[in-house]
Write an enzyme that holds these catalytic residues in place. Structure first.
Site, mmCIF file in Angstrom:
data_model
loop_
_atom_site.group_PDB
_atom_site.id
_atom_site.type_symbol
_atom_site.label_atom_id
_atom_site.label_comp_id
_atom_site.label_asym_id
_atom_site.label_seq_id
_atom_site.Cartn_x
_atom_site.Cartn_y
_atom_site.Cartn_z
ATOM 1 N N HIS A 86 0.826 -1.221 0.000
ATOM 2 C CA HIS A 86 0.000 0.000 0.000
ATOM 3 C C HIS A 86 0.856 1.266 0.000
ATOM 4 O O HIS A 86 0.361 2.337 -0.334
ATOM 5 C CB HIS A 86 -1.044 -0.025 1.125
ATOM 6 C CG HIS A 86 -0.565 0.334 2.498
ATOM 7 N ND1 HIS A 86 -0.287 -0.614 3.463
ATOM 8 C CD2 HIS A 86 -0.353 1.529 3.087
ATOM 9 C CE1 HIS A 86 0.084 -0.003 4.576
ATOM 10 N NE2 HIS A 86 0.060 1.304 4.380
ATOM 11 N N ASP A 222 1.141 -7.623 2.312
ATOM 12 C CA ASP A 222 1.285 -6.193 2.023
ATOM 13 C C ASP A 222 2.756 -5.764 1.852
ATOM 14 O O ASP A 222 3.313 -5.082 2.707
ATOM 15 C CB ASP A 222 0.616 -5.408 3.159
ATOM 16 C CG ASP A 222 0.316 -3.969 2.783
ATOM 17 O OD1 ASP A 222 0.886 -3.486 1.792
ATOM 18 O OD2 ASP A 222 -0.491 -3.332 3.490
ATOM 19 N N SER A 654 3.865 2.285 8.559
ATOM 20 C CA SER A 654 3.686 1.281 7.525
ATOM 21 C C SER A 654 4.991 1.082 6.790
ATOM 22 O O SER A 654 5.647 2.041 6.404
ATOM 23 C CB SER A 654 2.617 1.701 6.538
ATOM 24 O OG SER A 654 1.394 1.256 7.012
HETATM 25 N N1 ARG Z 1 -4.715 0.624 7.495
HETATM 26 C C1 ARG Z 1 -3.362 0.595 7.006
HETATM 27 C C2 ARG Z 1 -2.723 1.990 7.123
HETATM 28 O O1 ARG Z 1 -3.273 2.901 7.639
HETATM 29 C C3 ARG Z 1 -3.278 0.025 5.643
HETATM 30 C C4 ARG Z 1 -3.892 0.883 4.619
HETATM 31 C C5 ARG Z 1 -3.947 0.284 3.271
HETATM 32 N N2 ARG Z 1 -4.980 0.965 2.546
HETATM 33 C C6 ARG Z 1 -6.219 0.491 2.410
HETATM 34 N N3 ARG Z 1 -7.149 1.299 2.062
HETATM 35 N N4 ARG Z 1 -6.471 -0.775 2.575
HETATM 36 O O2 ARG Z 1 -2.171 2.581 6.301
HETATM 37 N N1 ASP Z 2 -1.343 1.423 7.952
HETATM 38 C C1 ASP Z 2 -0.655 2.497 8.626
HETATM 39 C C2 ASP Z 2 0.368 3.173 7.706
HETATM 40 O O1 ASP Z 2 0.195 3.260 6.529
HETATM 41 C C3 ASP Z 2 -0.056 2.020 9.880
HETATM 42 C C4 ASP Z 2 -0.975 2.219 11.027
HETATM 43 O O2 ASP Z 2 -1.723 3.200 11.033
HETATM 44 O O3 ASP Z 2 -0.932 1.405 11.928
HETATM 45 O O4 ASP Z 2 1.309 3.777 8.154
#
Ligand code: ARG
Ligand code: ASP
Length: 719
Positions: A86, A222, A654
């Protein structure tokens, strides 16, 4: 009397349990002072110098800021870097088309020539950091007015940065910590030639999609890989065919030894922002006003986008990254509200504040008023902050795209309004804007934007108070008799900004004479009507309250440290390099439900469902599964996929390396579990878990699925 002591003690105990344990994002330079003993007690085998040093190669030399908002790490001495899928998503999408759909099919360069060049992608290494608080504060005293003080601080910061990088190719960043009670300088080296090496298909790299996002148990592969290139002297250089793979001072060995519950883990990366020390009023603002309203507007955006994307594969690609961006915070806000409520966070803060006030009254009268003043400011700030957030949703932040593009012409307009136009500057600006327009249309679908525009305009009218309604509503209510759809149809019929050819020709031929035409364009007018409300009625007030809050934050932070003199405080995240340490650990998610600390390939097969886009397992993976063709990545008859631990992380982390006690790479951090996403505001060690991808799954995919085993040859693999 006795009762009161008991109560105070109970509150103190609660504070203890919430302030320590696995919580914290620590400053690498200060581990020696505050953390290394505890880390070693928890199993860590390295020294503080092994993590951060300016005199020797150390772990920090293998960690980078990837792009603008992620972390990445080096895994070979040839500049090979791994981050999340991502995080590389924009690049993967950039190189994708319906014919060459790397999002769907994945991409692997089988030789250096096949690696893909990415304009505008950088990685940033930290060379060193330094506490510069004293120098930043030079010439500042208590009696000064805020404005005067800020001016001196800004001048000091500028001078310190300039001096630090004089005659070098480095860049300097200087940031406040603890709300301005401390300042650190960071000297960085930025590389600009970063090429895409490989990415798994989305059915692996984004497996579970937005359905599983922010959730555990998780099975998302990921990751994506890039390579950093440098000039012949191993220095940063613009892209050139003559560049060579960068030779890092340090890269992480990849461990196949895996994780057991209770193992020490360390996450080393760039957490973006957290708000651990804010008053209860801040939580009230988010949970009662800002989050719910912004959740609603994004729910509608996603409904529209999903519908168009499902109907047309070309639109699916165009809007893939936009959709993911919108969905990500949308879902986090929902989880944050839920988490704060379950944790009873507001009353916990209120209890703390009551104790704080008691203490202040008797022992630190200069702080006795702080919370009352906070209350006043938040009373006003909340509405401005909401309006600001909503305004962002309307146009600049994936809102009405047509109006956003039109607004970019303001730069041209300003240039040609000047008495004398510098033709060179104009040429460069036109080139830049044409580039932006080309990118814009690559990812644009007009019918979607048109439907979105009508929806957003009606939601703004309903949700934002009358004082902040831009004059476009007068037009809608007058000429169009309140019929938003009619207005929007007219907007799209009349504006030139939905046609790539017209826009490019318009920019190309722009002169002083074009200003009138621009001002007549309804998309330009729409943008302007929102911008002027924002600029005249929202931004100045919001800025005023924000600066009042900044003063309060600084005082409250210092006060909290005096209130709890025995606590070791960590600074809120501010997108600087931090260490979070904890242990691999499952958790109880809710009544009767306990989650184990790891997932496996079995779970991917359980989720497999060809009818659901997010759960389509690629045929190749199914085949490997059927034949149990797992090679050295097999554990107990399957392949591990993800694991959870108690590391305190946030957005920006991330792609961060997850290291074991030896400092070897065991995982790539990519998310947090649903029950704990309120950790930006309040950390609960029982519920907060970071989610990492197991390196064994990464190598399994690279090796067995992609057949890119040559990449494994350059890594240092520990079996
Ligand atoms: N939740 C994770 C973070 O904040 C992964 C995000 C990946 N994006 C998504 N829309 N699935 O970045
Ligand atoms: N998914 C998040 C990122 O892109 C990580 C998190 O918020 O835990 O940095």
């Amino acid at each position: 009397m006795v009762k009161r002591i008991v109560l105070t003690l109970a509150v103190a105990l609660f504070l203890q349990s919430f302030a320590r344990a696995d919580e914290g994002m620590w400053i690498p330079m200060l581990l020696k002072k505050y953390n290394i003993e505890q880390m070693q007690e928890m199993g860590f085998k390295l020294s503080a110098e092994d993590v951060y040093s300016v005199n020797q190669a150390c772990l920090k030399d293998a960690v980078v800021i990837f792009g603008r908002g992620c972390t990445g790490e080096l895994i070979s001495d040839k500049g090979l870097l791994v981050t999340n899928h991502h995080c590389g998503y924009g690049q993967i999408q950039y190189h994708s088309s319906v014919e060459n759909d790397y999002l769907t099919n994945g991409f692997w360069a089988m030789s250096p020539e096949e690696e893909l060049v990415n304009p505008d992608l950088t990685v940033t290494f930290l060379k060193r950091m330094e506490d510069v608080t004293e120098r930043v504060m030079e010439g500042v005293n208590e009696e000064m007015k805020a404005g005067e003080r800020d001016k001196i601080i800004a001048a000091n910061i500028k001078a310190i940065k300039e001096e630090a990088i004089k005659d070098t190719h480095y860049t300097a960043v200087l940031k406040p910590f603890f709300s301005g009670n401390q300042y650190f300088l960071f000297i960085n080296e930025v590389f600009k030639d970063v090429r895409l090496v490989g990415a798994p298909p989305s059915a692996i790299g984004k497996f579970g999609g937005d359905t599983d996002n922010w959730m555990w148990p998780r099975h998302t592969g990921d990751f994506s890989m890039f390579r950093i290139y440098a000039d012949k002297d191993n220095k940063p250089a613009e892209y050139s065919q003559d560049n060579v793979p960068y030779k890092p001072a340090k890269h992480f060995p990849v461990s196949l030894k895996g994780v057991n519950e209770g193992d020490f883990t360390m996450v080393f990366g760039y957490p973006g922002s957290t708000y651990q020390y804010v008053p209860s009023y801040h939580l009230e603002m988010l949970t009662e006003t800002v989050n719910p309203k912004l959740i609603d507007v994004r729910t509608e955006k996603l409904n529209i986008m999903n519908r168009y994307q499902e109907a047309d594969p070309a639109v699916r690609i165009k809007y893939a990254a936009k959709n993911a961006r919108i969905s990500n915070s949308w879902k986090r806000w929902i989880g944050e509200n839920r988490g704060l409520e379950i944790l009873d966070a507001i009353s916990k803060k209120q209890q703390y504040e009551a104790e704080f006030n008691k203490w202040a009254k008797s022992q630190a009268p200069q702080y006795a008023n702080l919370l009352a003043r906070y209350k006043e400011v938040y009373k006003n700030y909340t509405n401005y902050n909401l309006t600001y957030g909503y305004y962002r949703e309307m146009i600049p932040s994936n809102g009405i795209e047509l109006a956003n593009l039109a607004g970019k012409m303001d730069a041209l307009k300003a240039l040609y309004e000047a008495e004398e136009v510098d033709e060179e500057v104009a040429k460069a600006l036109k080139k830049e804007l044409i580039g932006q327009a080309e990118l814009f249309f690559k990812n644009y679908y007009q019918p979607l934007d048109q439907e979105m525009s009508a929806k957003l305009l009606s939601m703004y009218a309903e949700n934002i108070e009358a004082a902040f309604q831009p004059d476009v509503y007068a037009l809608i209510n007058g000429k169009y008799k309140g019929n938003i759809k009619k207005y929007v149809d007219h907007l799209f019929a009349k504006s030139r900004f939905d046609s790539k050819e017209e826009v490019i020709a318009f920019i190309d031929g722009f002169s002083a004479k074009s200003i009138k035409a621009l001002e007549k364009d309804p998309a330009y007018q729409l943008n302007k009507s929102f911008v002027s409300v924002y600029r005249d009625k929202v931004a100045p007030q919001r800025k005023k309250y924000k600066s009042e809050l900044a003063d309060l934050d600084k005082a409250y932070m210092a006060a909290q440290m005096q209130f709890e003199p025995n606590e070791v405080f960590y600074p809120d995240a501010n997108f600087t390099l931090r260490v979070s340490y904890g242990q691999v650990k499952g958790y109880t998610a809710r009544d009767a439900v306990y989650y184990k600390h790891f997932t496996t390939l079995e779970g991917i097969m359980e989720k497999d469902n060809p009818d659901i886009y997010d759960y389509r397992v690629p045929a190749k993976l199914k085949e490997l599964y059927k034949n149990k063709d797992y090679g050295r990545y097999e554990v107990d008859g399957t392949v591990p996929v993800c694991f959870v631990a108690t590391n305190h992380t946030t957005g920006g982390n991330s792609g961060s390396p997850v290291l074991n006690a030896e400092g070897h790479l065991i995982g790539i951090n990519f998310d947090r579990a649903w029950e704990g996403v309120m950790s930006d505001l309040m950390f609960n060690p029982e519920q907060c878990r970071n989610i990492s991808l197991d390196m064994r799954y990464v190598l399994f995919i690279v090796d067995k699925m992609a057949g890119a085993s040559y990449l494994l040859d350059e890594m240092t693999i520990i079996e």
